[in-house]
Scaffold this active site. Structure first.
Site, PDB file in Angstrom:
ATOM      1  CD  GLU A  23      -2.603   0.969   2.754  1.00 21.74           C
ATOM      2  OE1 GLU A  23      -2.444  -0.036   3.486  1.00 21.74           O
ATOM      3  OE2 GLU A  23      -3.348   1.906   3.068  1.00 21.74           O
TER       4      GLU A  23
ATOM      5  N   GLY B  76      -7.242   5.354   8.698  1.00 19.64           N
ATOM      6  CA  GLY B  76      -8.002   5.160   9.924  1.00 19.64           C
ATOM      7  C   GLY B  76      -7.391   4.073  10.792  1.00 19.64           C
ATOM      8  CB  ALA B  77      -7.242   0.629  10.609  1.00 22.61           C
ATOM      9  CB  SER B  78      -2.554   0.581   8.733  1.00 25.86           C
ATOM     10  OG  SER B  78      -2.660   0.878   7.371  1.00 25.86           O
ATOM     11  CB  THR B  79       0.277   5.175   9.848  1.00 24.10           C
ATOM     12  OG1 THR B  79       0.812   6.375   9.304  1.00 24.10           O
ATOM     13  CG2 THR B  79       1.294   4.585  10.811  1.00 24.10           C
ATOM     14  CD  GLN B  80       0.272   2.348   4.956  1.00 21.13           C
ATOM     15  OE1 GLN B  80      -0.405   3.339   4.692  1.00 21.13           O
ATOM     16  NE2 GLN B  80      -0.244   1.291   5.555  1.00 21.13           N
TER      17      GLN B  80
END
Ligand SMILES: Nc1ccn([C@@H]2O[C@H](COP(=O)(O)OP(=O)(O)O)[C@@H](O)[C@H]2O)c(=O)n1
Ligand SMILES: [Ca+2]
Length: 407
Positions: A150, A180-184
């Site tokens: 992603e 909302g639920a993950s970060t990159q």
């Protein structure tokens, strides 16, 4: 099928009447983003003159809320939300092109967090819907995407849209996505030989595979803004308790409310006035961040583009213009967090989570990834009228793989 070596052509061509006389092909790609807070359709139109590389012409975008993960126990209803968007694709794309237009849905962190069977039930419903549709349904057209992928696809999108992938003199930019639920966090390590890299990207059919192997992405599940709210409240991990009141010094002291996320209803509220404010909120937030994330030294010398909740919260607090975006410093988030949190007892900010969200963003950037106070962040939602989303990178990859598939 003919090899297609020049997939990613610059967006610089101006389409006018004389060029349109030479158009030999118009084609489309449909990419669904099943995010934790919403489902979105991106319909890309490409144009190709006979012997030239295809040209990305435009994007049509639409979204619905909530995301598929909110339909955890009603998979058919979840698929209905996708049907509505797919109907829009039928109205947009000429029927002569339906059977050659691929449709793909990739789900991100909302579905990654669900029990596997429940996520699969949702995906199967969507798959059935796609198979009944008149569009081209490739293998694995409905799936949960890995977080690293992603980040890398978002990196491809931004570096393509900002021109870094086809100009030898440019430096690639890093990207920060806060869902909302993950970060990159994704960037190209300095050590790579840039000119080689770019020519490989433009002229080889293995370009995206090579990009994926050489770009560095760190993806953190449970560190998206909304999942982080739950972690700060102590409600993430373990069994969710719908009867318990979750409290935080980052919330207005008198607040008592309920919030639904991922199909679960949480009760939450503030603490005593004396312990409310930026310092105590920052200390609470640090507990969920400290020593959980990587701090690659090379990120300090790169330009970073930030979007999703970085963008939304900067707009909500008047730091940037909602249409144009803008450039801010990491310390601007801290100053704004301080101001909002210190006023928690006096003002109603509209969103009870604003102090917590801004404090989390500040701590994530500074203590999590190790950015300096003076690091500049470019906040953008669109470039050349195209959404800065991983979906464009995914559409490039999809079309390239279809065009280079063995006969
Ligand atoms: N095309 C899109 C999709 C999401 N977003 C933003 O992404 C955030 C929500 O993330 P998400 O629902 O995709 O969650 P994840 O599944 O990525 O964790 C919000 O800030 C949305 O405004 C966006 O700005 N543009
Ligand atoms: Ca997302």
């Amino acid at each position: 099928m003919a090899e297609w070596p020049f997939l990613i052509a610059p967006l610089c061509g101006v389409w006018n009447e004389s060029t349109s006389l030479n158009i030999s092909n118009i084609f489309y790609g449909i990419m669904f983003d099943a995010g934790s807070t919403g489902t979105r359709i991106h319909i890309y139109t490409f144009m190709q003159k006979s012997s030239e590389p295809p040209h990305l012409d435009n994007e049509i975008f639409e979204s619905v809320k909530p995301g598929l993960s909110a339909y955890v126990d009603q998979p058919e209803q979840g698929a209905e939300t996708v049907r509505g968007l797919l109907d829009m694709a039928k109205q947009t794309i000429p029927s002569t092109h339906w059977s050659s237009t691929p449709v793909v849905l990739k789900a991100t962190a909302g579905l990654r967090l669900l029990p596997e069977q429940k996520a699969q039930a949702l995906l199967s419903e969507v798959q059935e819907l796609f198979e009944e549709s008149p569009f081209l349904v490739p293998d694995e057209c409905v799936s949960i995407m890995n977080g690293t992928y992603e980040g890398i696809l978002a990196w491809v999108t931004i570096n393509f849209l900002t021109g870094q992938l086809y100009d030898q003199n440019q430096r690639t930019v890093g990207i920060l996505d806060l869902g909302g639920a993950s970060t990159q966090i994704t960037f190209l390590p300095q050590a790579e030989n840039k000119s080689d890299f770019i020519s490989i990207f433009l002229f080889s059919r293995h370009s995206i595979v090579k990009l994926i192997s050489e770009t560095t992405c760190f993806s953190y599940l449970g560190f998206g803004l909304k999942a982080a709210r739950l972690a700060i409240l102590g409600a993430l991990g373990g069994k969710a308790d719908e009867s318990r009141m979750y409290r935080s010094s980052c919330l207005p002291p008198s607040l008592k409310a309920e919030w639904k996320f991922g199909g679960i209803n949480y009760k939450y509220g503030g603490m005593a006035e004396e312990v409310t404010g930026f310092q105590s909120c920052y200390a609470e937030v640090l507990k969920v961040i400290r020593e959980k994330l990587d701090q690659p030294a090379e990120i300090r010398s790169r330009t970073f583009y930030a979007f999703s909740y970085y963008y939304d919260r900067a707009v909500d607090t008047g730091m940037i213009d909602g249409d144009q975006g803008g450039i801010i410093l990491v310390k601007d988030f801290e100053m704004k967090a301080n101001k909002v949190c210190e006023a928690l007892t006096e003002t109603n900010t509209g969103s009870p989570f604003l102090c917590m969200d801004l404090t989390y963003i500040t701590a994530l950037l500074k203590e999590g990834f190790g950015f300096y106070d003076h690091t500049e962040l470019q906040l953008k939602k669109k470039v050349n009228n195209i959404e800065t989303s991983w979906t464009l990178g995914a559409a490039f990859h999809l079309i390239q793989s279809l065009r280079t598939a063995p006969e």
